[in-house]
Write an enzyme that holds these catalytic residues in place. Structure first.
Site, mmCIF file in Angstrom:
data_model
loop_
_atom_site.group_PDB
_atom_site.id
_atom_site.type_symbol
_atom_site.label_atom_id
_atom_site.label_comp_id
_atom_site.label_asym_id
_atom_site.label_seq_id
_atom_site.Cartn_x
_atom_site.Cartn_y
_atom_site.Cartn_z
ATOM 1 C CG ASN A 152 -0.336 -0.252 2.486
ATOM 2 O OD1 ASN A 152 0.842 -0.630 2.546
ATOM 3 N ND2 ASN A 152 -1.054 -0.030 3.550
ATOM 4 C CD GLU A 249 4.437 -0.904 12.618
ATOM 5 O OE1 GLU A 249 3.200 -0.930 12.777
ATOM 6 O OE2 GLU A 249 5.197 -0.267 13.361
ATOM 7 C CB CYS A 283 -2.229 -1.162 8.376
ATOM 8 S SG CYS A 283 -1.177 0.254 8.650
ATOM 9 C CD GLU A 461 7.745 0.613 10.671
ATOM 10 O OE1 GLU A 461 6.684 0.868 10.088
ATOM 11 O OE2 GLU A 461 8.718 0.059 10.115
HETATM 12 P P1 NAD Z 1 1.185 -9.791 3.096
HETATM 13 O O1 NAD Z 1 1.262 -10.253 4.506
HETATM 14 O O2 NAD Z 1 0.514 -10.657 2.114
HETATM 15 O O3 NAD Z 1 2.653 -9.536 2.528
HETATM 16 C C1 NAD Z 1 3.548 -8.658 3.147
HETATM 17 C C2 NAD Z 1 4.953 -8.963 2.678
HETATM 18 O O4 NAD Z 1 5.380 -10.198 3.246
HETATM 19 C C3 NAD Z 1 5.103 -9.115 1.168
HETATM 20 O O5 NAD Z 1 6.321 -8.527 0.773
HETATM 21 C C4 NAD Z 1 5.140 -10.625 0.982
HETATM 22 O O6 NAD Z 1 5.829 -11.036 -0.174
HETATM 23 C C5 NAD Z 1 5.900 -11.042 2.226
HETATM 24 N N1 NAD Z 1 5.686 -12.428 2.647
HETATM 25 C C6 NAD Z 1 4.620 -13.235 2.401
HETATM 26 N N2 NAD Z 1 4.813 -14.437 2.988
HETATM 27 C C7 NAD Z 1 6.005 -14.382 3.624
HETATM 28 C C8 NAD Z 1 6.741 -15.315 4.417
HETATM 29 N N3 NAD Z 1 6.287 -16.536 4.691
HETATM 30 N N4 NAD Z 1 7.938 -14.908 4.922
HETATM 31 C C9 NAD Z 1 8.404 -13.672 4.689
HETATM 32 N N5 NAD Z 1 7.756 -12.764 3.935
HETATM 33 C C10 NAD Z 1 6.557 -13.107 3.408
HETATM 34 O O7 NAD Z 1 0.536 -8.340 3.172
HETATM 35 P P2 NAD Z 1 0.044 -7.429 1.971
HETATM 36 O O8 NAD Z 1 -1.200 -8.067 1.428
HETATM 37 O O9 NAD Z 1 1.166 -7.097 1.090
HETATM 38 O O10 NAD Z 1 -0.363 -6.098 2.765
HETATM 39 C C11 NAD Z 1 -1.582 -5.932 3.384
HETATM 40 C C12 NAD Z 1 -1.471 -6.168 4.872
HETATM 41 O O11 NAD Z 1 -0.458 -5.366 5.422
HETATM 42 C C13 NAD Z 1 -2.734 -5.772 5.593
HETATM 43 O O12 NAD Z 1 -3.044 -6.728 6.573
HETATM 44 C C14 NAD Z 1 -2.364 -4.471 6.252
HETATM 45 O O13 NAD Z 1 -3.111 -4.139 7.375
HETATM 46 C C15 NAD Z 1 -0.934 -4.666 6.555
HETATM 47 N N6 NAD Z 1 -0.266 -3.377 6.689
HETATM 48 C C16 NAD Z 1 0.151 -2.979 7.930
HETATM 49 C C17 NAD Z 1 0.752 -1.757 8.100
HETATM 50 C C18 NAD Z 1 1.216 -1.286 9.455
HETATM 51 O O14 NAD Z 1 2.040 -0.402 9.512
HETATM 52 N N7 NAD Z 1 0.731 -1.813 10.543
HETATM 53 C C19 NAD Z 1 0.963 -0.937 7.000
HETATM 54 C C20 NAD Z 1 0.549 -1.380 5.752
HETATM 55 C C21 NAD Z 1 -0.066 -2.611 5.614
#
Ligand code: NAD
Length: 487
Positions: A152, A249, A283, A461
């Site tokens: 995002n 996060e 998020c 962060e």
């Molecule tokens: P996701 O969990 O699908 O992926 C996040 C990242 O992790 C990607 O780069 C992905 O390739 C990687 N990944 C996936 N499986 C992994 C594994 N087994 N080991 C290591 N890395 C792995 O999330 P998304 O769909 O890209 O993003 C949306 C999510 O992120 C939502 O739940 C949102 O709330 C959260 N988010 C949180 C924040 C925050 O600051 N709290 C900010 C933005 C998004």
């Protein structure tokens, strides 16, 4: 290809390709067209990235902190100078409208680089008097940190992780989301231009497997993930194997509480910001909007009118206020939730469908959607949707709404709109969340800590708090007298 980088990865100061890695495409979410073709990092490239980071970290940590800070502040300046080009790239990468990316992405990244560049020379330990003896502490870098990003805010996430890590004397290997591989490469270029040693900030592309290889790598000392809770669980577990530090996060389902004495136009504006900005892919969004019964109808009427006035369309047009979702898959997921909402008896007041955007028929569009009459147990009130779907719930009194607001596995953020100052602080105190906004929503200046409680994450962060998550304390005890040994 409109945004093809010179190569997929940036390692040891240069673009690197290895076409034997799994191929994947980067799509422009507004049209669905392929704008770049990349390859996932092979195990060999991951090794190169970690090894070059380990080398660069030694050199970097030996610099005077003020020199490290200068490099980061120079990078901040370069990002600001190039804001328009970086914002256009971010819009291609994410589909977010230029109106947003011009102010929220490279700009926020530059703030992080400037802030942490500024405080790099102030990262001190303490001196502890012990009578005759004394001790002192130092905040020492952890070593090579891995950053793993969500889709995002690709540029902001890379900067929010790299800036504090580098300020503290660490190096970083960053893996962007496979959906948004472009922004972090620009940060890598800019850091080199600003004077960072080759290898200090490397970018490796790929799917979850590349992230997993970093999270479990024996030379990685810390993993900072922005992503979903299920991924967080896996990454935290992999990091635990090697006692690596983590920042997590993760997701949320945050409450935003509107009391009857609130300025209603402000509260509606806050609720819209907290549900529709970045097409709802934030998020910390306040996706459970609790409105006190006496003002509910007035709130809904104006909310629907203002929501229906949102301009959806060509993200490159600066007048456009809402772009598409990131992918076809994400749109399927969001539309599935809309179906659940209707089936479980919530009233869809506006939206819920796919808008026709002329000239952008291949994009992943979805209408901004408002549900009223939502109850706590409904799926749309429990799950993180990560799309522009607002759930409005009614409430009667403060104790009741606090209990319901806290009745979630998540605990990232919360909001309260009221003119009663005492109530605002009381509610802020009682919400179980990492961050609470009073009469506002989703403001995340770099000066304040950001992060979640409960399933929403670990660590913080931004702000000085981030320094604690990228250093560890080393204690030195200094004996000034004879050793008192019983032997
Ligand atoms: P996701 O969990 O699908 O992926 C996040 C990242 O992790 C990607 O780069 C992905 O390739 C990687 N990944 C996936 N499986 C992994 C594994 N087994 N080991 C290591 N890395 C792995 O999330 P998304 O769909 O890209 O993003 C949306 C999510 O992120 C939502 O739940 C949102 O709330 C959260 N988010 C949180 C924040 C925050 O600051 N709290 C900010 C933005 C998004």
């Amino acid at each position: 290809m409109r945004a093809q980088p010179p190569a997929s990865h940036f390692i040891d100061g240069a673009y690197v390709e290895d076409a034997s890695g799994e191929a994947f495409a980067c799509l422009y979410p507004a049209t669905g067209e392929v704008i770049a073709q990349l390859h996932a990092a092979t195990p060999g490239l991951i090794e190169r990235a970690v090894a070059s980071a380990a080398r660069a970290q030694q050199e970097w940590a030996a610099l005077a902190p003020v020199e490290r800070g200068r490099v980061l502040r120079r990078a901040a300046r370069l990002m600001r100078l190039r804001n328009r080009a970086l914002s256009e790239l971010e819009t291609l990468d994410t589909g977010k409208p230029l109106q947003e990316t011009l102010v929220a992405d490279a700009a926020s990244g530059a703030d992080a680089l400037e802030f942490f560049g500024g405080i790099a020379p102030t990262i001190n330990g303490e001196a502890i008097p012990l009578g005759r003896d004394f001790a002192y502490t130092r905040r020492v870098p952890l070593g090579v940190c891995a950053g793993i990003g969500a889709w995002n805010y690709p540029t902001q996430i890379a900067c929010w992780k790299a800036a504090p890590a580098l300020a503290c004397g660490n190096a970083m290997v960053f893996k962007p989301s496979e959906n948004t591989p472009l922004g972090a490469l620009k940060l890598a270029e800019i850091l080199i231009e600003a004077g960072a040693p080759a290898g200090l900030f490397n970018v490796v592309q790929g799917m979850g497997a590349v992230g997993a290889a970093l999270a479990g790598h024996e030379r990685v000392a810390k993993v900072s993930l922005t992503g979903s809770v299920p991924t967080g669980r896996k990454v935290y577990a992999a990091a635990a194997e090697g006692m690596r530090h983590v920042t997590m996060e993760l997701g949320g389902k945050s409450p935003l509480i509107v009391f009857e004495d609130a300025d209603l136009e402000d509260a509606i504006g806050g609720a819209m910001l907290g549900n529709f900005y970045s097409t709802g892919q934030v998020c910390s969004n306040g996706t459970r909007v609790f409105v006190q019964r006496a003002v509910r109808d007035a709130f809904l009427e104006r909310l629907v009118a203002r929501t229906e006035a949102i301009r959806i369309g060509d993200p490159m047009d600066e007048n456009v206020q809402m772009g598409p979702l990131i992918s076809a898959q994400q749109r399927r997921k969001v539309l599935e939730y809309v179906k659940h909402g209707k089936a479980e008896g919530a009233r869809c007041l506006t939206g819920g469908g796919v808008p026709k955007v002329q000239g952008f028929e291949g994009g992943f569009w979805v209408e901004p959607t408002v549900f009223a009459g939502v109850r706590d147990e409904m799926t749309i009130a429990r799950d993180e949707i990560f799309g522009p779907v607002m759930a409005v719930l009614d409430f009667d009194d403060e104790d009741e709404v606090i209990a319901r607001a806290n009745g979630s596995e998540f605990g990232l953020a919360g909001g309260v709109f009221t003119r009663d100052l005492a109530r605002a602080h009381r509610v802020a105190d009682r919400l179980r969340a990492g961050i609470v906004w009073i009469n506002g929503y989703n403001l995340t200046p770099v000066e304040i800590p950001f992060g979640g409680t409960k399933m929403s994450g670990v660590g913080r962060e931004n702000s000085r708090a981030a320094i604690e998550h990228y250093t560890e304390v080393k204690t030195v005890h200094v004996g000034l007298g004879p050793v008192e040994s019983p032997y």
